[in-house]
Motif scaffolding. Sequence first.
Motif, PDB file in Angstrom:
ATOM      1  N   MET A   1      -6.410  -2.328  -2.365  1.00 49.71           N
ATOM      2  CA  MET A   1      -7.520  -1.420  -2.650  1.00 49.71           C
ATOM      3  C   MET A   1      -8.880  -2.023  -2.311  1.00 49.71           C
ATOM      4  O   MET A   1      -9.918  -1.397  -2.527  1.00 49.71           O
ATOM      5  CB  MET A   1      -7.492  -1.011  -4.126  1.00 49.71           C
ATOM      6  CG  MET A   1      -6.292  -0.162  -4.520  1.00 49.71           C
ATOM      7  SD  MET A   1      -6.193   1.390  -3.592  1.00 49.71           S
ATOM      8  CE  MET A   1      -7.647   2.244  -4.214  1.00 49.71           C
TER       9      MET A   1
ATOM     10  N   SER B   1      -6.910  11.428  -2.824  1.00 49.62           N
ATOM     11  CA  SER B   1      -5.475  11.415  -3.103  1.00 49.62           C
ATOM     12  C   SER B   1      -5.215  11.331  -4.603  1.00 49.62           C
ATOM     13  O   SER B   1      -5.560  10.321  -5.229  1.00 49.62           O
ATOM     14  CB  SER B   1      -4.812  10.221  -2.401  1.00 49.62           C
ATOM     15  OG  SER B   1      -3.507  10.006  -2.878  1.00 49.62           O
TER      16      SER B   1
ATOM     17  N   ALA C   1       1.226   3.953  -3.154  1.00 52.60           N
ATOM     18  CA  ALA C   1       0.922   5.355  -2.876  1.00 52.60           C
ATOM     19  C   ALA C   1       2.091   6.257  -3.256  1.00 52.60           C
ATOM     20  O   ALA C   1       1.903   7.367  -3.756  1.00 52.60           O
ATOM     21  CB  ALA C   1       0.578   5.533  -1.400  1.00 52.60           C
TER      22      ALA C   1
ATOM     23  N   TYR D   1       1.288   2.457  -9.584  1.00 51.83           N
ATOM     24  CA  TYR D   1       1.194   1.022  -9.888  1.00 51.83           C
ATOM     25  C   TYR D   1       2.319   0.568 -10.803  1.00 51.83           C
ATOM     26  O   TYR D   1       2.919  -0.491 -10.594  1.00 51.83           O
ATOM     27  CB  TYR D   1      -0.165   0.720 -10.529  1.00 51.83           C
ATOM     28  CG  TYR D   1      -0.342  -0.735 -10.894  1.00 51.83           C
ATOM     29  CD1 TYR D   1      -0.651  -1.675  -9.918  1.00 51.83           C
ATOM     30  CD2 TYR D   1      -0.189  -1.164 -12.208  1.00 51.83           C
ATOM     31  CE1 TYR D   1      -0.803  -3.014 -10.234  1.00 51.83           C
ATOM     32  CE2 TYR D   1      -0.345  -2.495 -12.536  1.00 51.83           C
ATOM     33  CZ  TYR D   1      -0.655  -3.423 -11.550  1.00 51.83           C
ATOM     34  OH  TYR D   1      -0.801  -4.758 -11.890  1.00 51.83           O
TER      35      TYR D   1
ATOM     36  N   TYR E   1      -2.264  -5.549  -5.659  1.00 47.86           N
ATOM     37  CA  TYR E   1      -2.922  -4.239  -5.724  1.00 47.86           C
ATOM     38  C   TYR E   1      -4.409  -4.377  -5.427  1.00 47.86           C
ATOM     39  O   TYR E   1      -4.991  -3.545  -4.714  1.00 47.86           O
ATOM     40  CB  TYR E   1      -2.720  -3.619  -7.104  1.00 47.86           C
ATOM     41  CG  TYR E   1      -3.291  -2.226  -7.215  1.00 47.86           C
ATOM     42  CD1 TYR E   1      -2.615  -1.144  -6.683  1.00 47.86           C
ATOM     43  CD2 TYR E   1      -4.512  -2.000  -7.824  1.00 47.86           C
ATOM     44  CE1 TYR E   1      -3.135   0.144  -6.764  1.00 47.86           C
ATOM     45  CE2 TYR E   1      -5.048  -0.717  -7.908  1.00 47.86           C
ATOM     46  CZ  TYR E   1      -4.353   0.348  -7.382  1.00 47.86           C
ATOM     47  OH  TYR E   1      -4.887   1.618  -7.450  1.00 47.86           O
TER      48      TYR E   1
ATOM     49  N   ALA F   1     -11.239   6.980  -1.638  1.00 54.51           N
ATOM     50  CA  ALA F   1      -9.779   6.877  -1.708  1.00 54.51           C
ATOM     51  C   ALA F   1      -9.218   7.646  -2.899  1.00 54.51           C
ATOM     52  O   ALA F   1      -8.254   8.400  -2.767  1.00 54.51           O
ATOM     53  CB  ALA F   1      -9.363   5.413  -1.788  1.00 54.51           C
ATOM     54  N   VAL F   2      -9.819   7.473  -4.069  1.00 57.16           N
ATOM     55  CA  VAL F   2      -9.254   8.097  -5.267  1.00 57.16           C
ATOM     56  C   VAL F   2      -9.536   9.595  -5.326  1.00 57.16           C
ATOM     57  O   VAL F   2      -8.782  10.349  -5.950  1.00 57.16           O
ATOM     58  CB  VAL F   2      -9.751   7.403  -6.547  1.00 57.16           C
ATOM     59  CG1 VAL F   2      -9.322   5.950  -6.574  1.00 57.16           C
ATOM     60  CG2 VAL F   2     -11.260   7.513  -6.699  1.00 57.16           C
TER      61      VAL F   2
ATOM     62  N   ARG G   1       0.835  -1.198   0.000  1.00 57.28           N
ATOM     63  CA  ARG G   1       0.000   0.000   0.000  1.00 57.28           C
ATOM     64  C   ARG G   1       0.877   1.259   0.000  1.00 57.28           C
ATOM     65  O   ARG G   1       0.612   2.230  -0.720  1.00 57.28           O
ATOM     66  CB  ARG G   1      -0.929  -0.017   1.209  1.00 57.28           C
ATOM     67  CG  ARG G   1      -1.936   1.129   1.239  1.00 57.28           C
ATOM     68  CD  ARG G   1      -2.915   0.982   2.380  1.00 57.28           C
ATOM     69  NE  ARG G   1      -3.818  -0.153   2.184  1.00 57.28           N
ATOM     70  CZ  ARG G   1      -3.806  -1.253   2.925  1.00 57.28           C
ATOM     71  NH1 ARG G   1      -2.934  -1.370   3.915  1.00 57.28           N
ATOM     72  NH2 ARG G   1      -4.650  -2.221   2.690  1.00 57.28           N
TER      73      ARG G   1
ATOM     74  N   GLN H   1      -2.410  10.766  -5.963  1.00 61.80           N
ATOM     75  CA  GLN H   1      -1.497   9.650  -6.172  1.00 61.80           C
ATOM     76  C   GLN H   1      -2.261   8.332  -6.264  1.00 61.80           C
ATOM     77  O   GLN H   1      -1.943   7.467  -7.086  1.00 61.80           O
ATOM     78  CB  GLN H   1      -0.461   9.576  -5.040  1.00 61.80           C
ATOM     79  CG  GLN H   1       0.535  10.723  -5.014  1.00 61.80           C
ATOM     80  CD  GLN H   1      -0.014  11.975  -4.343  1.00 61.80           C
ATOM     81  OE1 GLN H   1      -1.135  11.982  -3.825  1.00 61.80           O
ATOM     82  NE2 GLN H   1       0.775  13.032  -4.331  1.00 61.80           N
ATOM     83  N   THR H   2      -3.287   8.189  -5.413  1.00 65.05           N
ATOM     84  CA  THR H   2      -4.100   6.979  -5.454  1.00 65.05           C
ATOM     85  C   THR H   2      -4.874   6.899  -6.769  1.00 65.05           C
ATOM     86  O   THR H   2      -4.993   5.826  -7.372  1.00 65.05           O
ATOM     87  CB  THR H   2      -5.081   6.954  -4.271  1.00 65.05           C
ATOM     88  OG1 THR H   2      -4.339   6.982  -3.045  1.00 65.05           O
ATOM     89  CG2 THR H   2      -5.943   5.704  -4.288  1.00 65.05           C
TER      90      THR H   2
END
Length: 206
Positions: free
Chosen positions: A64, A119, A26, A30, A60, A115-116, A22, A121-122
């Motif tokens: 997630m 962030s 982050a 990926y 991954y 989450a997305v 994780r 980055q996420t």
Amino acid sequence: MARPGRRPGKADTRAEIVAAARAAFAELGYERASIRGIARRASVDPALVHHYFADKSELYIETMHLPIDPHQVQAEVVEGAGGFSGERLVERFLAQWEMQSAGADSTSFVTLAQAVTASPQTADAMREFLSDRLGTHGSAGEDPVTQSRRRALVSSQLLGLGWVRYVMRVEPIATADRADVARWVGPTIDRYVNGQLPPEGAPGHL
């Protein structure tokens, strides 16, 4: 040097690997994250990571909390009777979130959306993951730019549908039967996958 096998005194090596993954996703996204790098973060041998997870995509998916690999969903839809079906894709997309979340107050799609959106980055890592796991749409000889447009249009339709049904809970989409929603939205997916798309900058409607 990290040694293969469980380390003495560690109760949940798998959880440590997930936590390391994780953090790696982050920080690096990926594409740049690797099994070897994740193993270093978790202070284990890469072979131990593969003991728990077949590959990076499976790891991954675990970090997630995704209900299923989108590549598997796509394969099931394409290989079904009669070939690709937008209606079947929508039904499977909805089913994967709702089966995992049966009895819960909210679906895992809500968790993913939080989450997305929280962030960048996420969000970047998720976009890279989907690009890696989803194949092309349209004919095999089609140019990559058009195939990319088709994939983006399908993604926008499915993610928008998830947002309306699970996050905003707009009626009648929020409480309609999955089969009904699939029948409503499926033809649009079919058009995005197999229909003629206007060239960029040309007038017209998708």
